[in-house]
Scaffold this motif. Structure first.
Motif, short mmCIF file in Angstrom:
data_model
loop_
_atom_site.label_atom_id
_atom_site.label_comp_id
_atom_site.label_asym_id
_atom_site.label_seq_id
_atom_site.Cartn_x
_atom_site.Cartn_y
_atom_site.Cartn_z
N TRP A 1 0.83 -1.22 0.00
CA TRP A 1 0.00 0.00 0.00
C TRP A 1 0.86 1.26 0.00
N LEU A 2 1.92 1.26 0.85
CA LEU A 2 2.80 2.42 0.91
C LEU A 2 3.54 2.63 -0.40
N ARG A 3 3.93 1.51 -1.05
CA ARG A 3 4.63 1.62 -2.33
C ARG A 3 3.73 2.25 -3.39
N LYS A 4 2.48 1.84 -3.42
CA LYS A 4 1.53 2.41 -4.38
C LYS A 4 1.30 3.89 -4.09
N PHE A 5 1.17 4.21 -2.80
CA PHE A 5 0.96 5.60 -2.40
C PHE A 5 2.15 6.48 -2.80
N MET A 6 3.36 5.98 -2.55
CA MET A 6 4.56 6.73 -2.90
C MET A 6 4.70 6.91 -4.41
N THR A 7 4.29 5.88 -5.16
CA THR A 7 4.35 5.96 -6.61
C THR A 7 3.42 7.05 -7.13
N GLU A 8 2.24 7.15 -6.52
CA GLU A 8 1.29 8.20 -6.92
C GLU A 8 1.85 9.60 -6.64
#
Length: 251
Positions: free
Chosen positions: A154-161
């Motif tokens: 979830w954090l990886r997706k958030f950081m990518t955004e």
């Protein structure tokens, strides 16, 4: 600091003796020979202690109230203690995953814990009693690792955004070598049917290089204070490594 002092004043503990940890090591809160109380009454360093005491809110006894006062005595020692966020020159995600196996003496359920770092700054943490009793430490470890991996994804997706792409797999630190070995070797499938979903979830994340499983000795396991009580020395060391400081401490 004002919140801490107000809390101590409300509990009548402004003059109490400070404590070095929020909960005594090996404390037994599952005793039922003490009197019931008349009235049932966030910081990462007190997360585990508060979580344990909260389990008895439905039927609190004197021993539980004493444990709650110990937490307040600890907060009095460090009213200005909190997380300090620094610039580390990167925004890499890493986590520590741990389990206090069968630590609940009342029902022998285990406690999962993880702490997540971005750029070496502590961002999220969790301490939660597992829903079922496990017959092996491997089962509890995989359950905890699966929750940790979900947080990382979830954090990886958030950081990518936000435009901050993670380079390479995200490291997950675990202090159980056998669990890491099983996750990397599918030949143990028959032995792990009871944890098949969690095991395959971790193995899939590892094979796709989403996470890397890194063995960390128990002495370096930062999630320890989220799963069990520790000595004051170990507790203090972990708090320092989590990036906690007392902003009111003399320079």
């Amino acid at each position: 600091m004002k919140y801490v002092l107000d809390l101590l004043e409300k509990a009548g503990l402004l003059e109490c003796k400070p404590a070095s940890t929020p909960m005594e090591a090996n404390i037994d809160l599952w005793r039922d020979d003490t009197s019931l109380l008349d009235d049932a009454v966030t910081r990462p360093d007190i997360t585990f202690a508060v979580g344990v005491v909260s389990r008895f809110m439905h039927k609190p006894r004197e021993v539980h109230w004493t444990a709650a006062l110990e937490i307040l005595a600890y907060v009095k020692s460090y009213p200005g203690k909190g997380l300090l966020y620094k610039k580390h020159g990167h925004t890499h995600i890493s986590t520590f995953s741990d389990v206090g196996y069968a630590g609940n003496m009342g029902d022998r359920k285990s406690t999962s814990g993880f702490c997540t770092f971005i750029g070496s700054n502590l961002i999220t943490w969790r301490s939660k009693k597992q829903d079922i009793v496990s017959r092996s430490s491997a089962e509890t470890e995989y359950r905890a690792m699966a929750h940790t991996a979900c947080e990382m994804v979830w954090l990886r997706k958030f950081m990518t955004e936000l435009g901050l792409v993670q380079p390479g797999p995200m490291p997950m630190h675990c202090d159980n070598q056998s669990v890491i070995y099983i996750a990397q070797n599918p030949v143990f499938h028959e032995r792990t049917k009871h944890i098949e979903v969690d095991c395959n979830f971790i193995r899939d994340a590892w094979e796709k290089k989403i996470v890397s499983l890194i063995f960390t000795s128990s002495s370096q396991q930062l999630a320890d204070i989220l799963t069990k009580t520790t000595s004051s020395k170990v507790f203090s060391t972990i708090c320092d490594k989590l990036g906690m400081i007392n902003i009111y401490a003399p320079v």
